[in-house]
Design an enzyme around this catalytic site. Structure first.
Site, PDB file in Angstrom:
ATOM      1  CG  ASP A 226      -0.039   9.340   0.554  1.00 28.53           C
ATOM      2  OD1 ASP A 226      -0.084   8.188   1.009  1.00 28.53           O
ATOM      3  OD2 ASP A 226      -0.775  10.254   0.943  1.00 28.53           O
TER       4      ASP A 226
ATOM      5  CG  HIS B  37      -2.005  -1.050   1.112  1.00 28.83           C
ATOM      6  ND1 HIS B  37      -3.307  -0.755   0.814  1.00 28.83           N
ATOM      7  CD2 HIS B  37      -1.951  -2.406   1.229  1.00 28.83           C
ATOM      8  CE1 HIS B  37      -4.020  -1.871   0.763  1.00 28.83           C
ATOM      9  NE2 HIS B  37      -3.215  -2.893   1.016  1.00 28.83           N
TER      10      HIS B  37
END
Ligand code: GDG
Length: 484
Positions: free
Chosen positions: A357, A158
């Site tokens: 991110d 992720h």
């Protein structure tokens, strides 16, 4: 079609997964349809003797079963706080400067993964597809292979993959690579991440790209591809009549981020301050609402960022505020999901500025929640994985405070036609690539990858390590030999 077996550090509450709006919805749906199991940490810190436990506690939700194990205090300290959050999280987000490479963290991290593999092994059926999630669980596939598991095993990361030179700085990078090579499919958030991982496998552990695009490393062949994480769009669309939405007297710029040093929050506050300095006409007319719920509070770097933000917001409010106007609303608490959807919709600008991110779901949620007739504008950092996909946002460099201040002005001044055009393009992309499509495409790829390519005979970790070291030794000798 066999069952789906999921493993992640934390499991979703399957009774509430449909309300969460993220990937848990699609995973829970698939578990219910195919039947299956989700194994993870219970969130509880148990006794020292729990380190021996490989018999999970089970909760059944129809066809799906959730299995959980507690961690001991020292496992929590070394596996979760230590290796996962003080080594892998900062390094994968390009923050080598704050990584804490403590002796013993990796060993305990590996042992927890071994224990989870031992717990899962007797629960597996021959036709199960296994899907491991995130950086806490990198070695899990390797440990399952060591126990003789030949099922298809996929892994989804992720968070971002750092450039090869950064990855190489992790003292245990070779062990992590060996763990990654045990999977049939590695899913990453972006094409940049795929490129970084392939570079690292080539440079760091002599991985080779095969003709069919797969990578050969540690005697195994694996596929690596991008599967951008997505949202359940309908969970964010406001179906109520429009007049119920509360109107604000000031125009809201919104930030929603876990209070994390990767999210670029000080940069966001500084950009807002610079905007107020440069464009005084907006004084009293705009408001930055920053929702920043706490996470990982026992990690020092998180206490530091909290302190920095409190100081910055106080300073900006002190400098620009009036008796009837406070420019920054800084909320260090979690906001209920329903309210969050309302706030998204009532904000003219979604301000998303991470320094790094994996994806950033807030960017997608903000777009989905807008009123299509009068939508707000998304400002998005180029270093969020979402920027690879959401090109119609105003893309900014979060290190460039001046550029971000000007992007705020541009977003606030943007006319309705341009706002609608940008929003329509963003929303159609987010709809096409929603969380259900994400889940399906990963599982389809995993299952077809393992059908088309018979699994390599599992190599024991120590054998693979011995060969890798041999290769490294040979590579060290080779350049000298060439010059002799
Ligand atoms: C990791 C990766 C990747 C936030 N504050 C509140 C709240 N949230 C919800 C948001 C969103 C989620 O938390 C945050 O997701 P992000 O994707 O933005 O970021 P991370 O937590 O860092 O997630 C990231 C993600 O995994 C998925 O792969 O995109 O890159 O870092 O859903 O809405 N929810 C509620 N109250 C809050 O105050 N209810």
């Amino acid at each position: 079609m066999g069952r789906l077996v999921l493993i992640s550090n934390r499991v979703a509450d399957l009774s509430k997964a449909s309300q969460a709006g993220g990937m848990a919805v699609a995973l829970a749906d698939t578990l219910r349809t195919r039947g299956g199991l989700w194994l993870g940490w219970s969130g509880k810190i148990g006794e020292r003797r729990d380190e021996q436990r490989s018999d999970p506690d089970f909760t059944k939700f129809g066809n799906a079963t959730v299995a959980t194990l507690p961690l001991s205090a020292r496992e929590h300290e070394a596996y979760y706080i230590g290796y996962s959050n003080n080594v892998l999280w900062p390094v994968f987000h390009d923050r080598l400067d704050i990584a804490q490479f403590e002796a013993g963290y990796y060993q305990r991290y590996l042992e927890v993964n071994k224990r989870f593999a031992r717990a899962l092994h007797p629960l597996l059926r021959p036709d199960d597809s296994i899907w491991v999630h995130d950086y806490h669980m990198i070695p899990l596939g390797m440990e399952l292979r060591a126990l003789g598991v030949t099922n298809p095993i996929g892994f989804f990361l992720h968070i971002p993959v750092p450039p090869a030179q950064t990855f190489l700085a992790i003292p245990e990078h070779r062990e992590l690579a060996r763990g990654l090579a045990a999977y049939d499919l590695i899913g990453l958030q972006t094409k940049v991440d795929v490129g970084n991982l392939i570079d690292y496998l080539q440079d760091g552990v002599f991985g080779r790209i095969l003709q069919d695009g797969r990578i050969r490393a540690f005697d195994r062949e694996l596929s690596i591809a991008a599967f951008p994480v997505a949202i359940d769009v309908d969970a964010f669309v406001d179906s109520r009549p429009k007049h119920t939405a509360k109107k604000l007297s000031t125009t809201r710029i919104l930030g929603v981020d876990r209070l994390d040093y990767t999210k670029g929050l000080p940069q966001k506050f500084r950009a807002f301050s610079r905007f107020l300095e440069k464009y005084p006409d907006y004084h009293g007319k705009v408001l930055l609402s920053q929702i920043a719920p706490p996470t990982r509070e026992t990690v020092t770097a998180y206490a530091d960022i909290r302190h920095e933000l409190e100081t910055l917001s106080g300073r900006i409010n002190g400098r620009f505020g009036e008796l009837d106007w406070v420019p920054i609303q800084y909320i260090h608490r979690s906001t209920p999901r329903k309210l969050l959807v309302d706030v998204y919709r009532n904000s003219r600008v979604g301000f998303v500025t991470p320094l790094r991110d994996g994806m950033n779901l807030v960017a997608k949620e903000y777009v989905a929640a807008q009123d299509p007739d009068d939508p707000g504008v998304l400002i998005l950092s180029r270093f969020a994985g979402a920027a690879e996909q959401l090109q119609e946002a105003l893309i900014v460099n979060p290190y460039d405070i001046e550029e971000m201040a000007d992007a705020l002005k541009k977003a606030l001044d943007m006319d309705l036609t341009e706002r609608r055009e940008r929003h329509e393009a963003l929303l159609s992309d987010i709809r096409r690539n929603d969380t259900y499509a994400w889940c399906r495409s990963f599982l389809d790829s995993l299952e077809s990858t393992s059908r088309s390519a018979p699994l390599a005979i599992p190599t024991s970790p120590s054998e693979a390590a011995r060969r890798a070291l041999q290769e490294i030794e040979m590579a060290r000798v080779a350049p000298r030999a060439r010059h002799q």
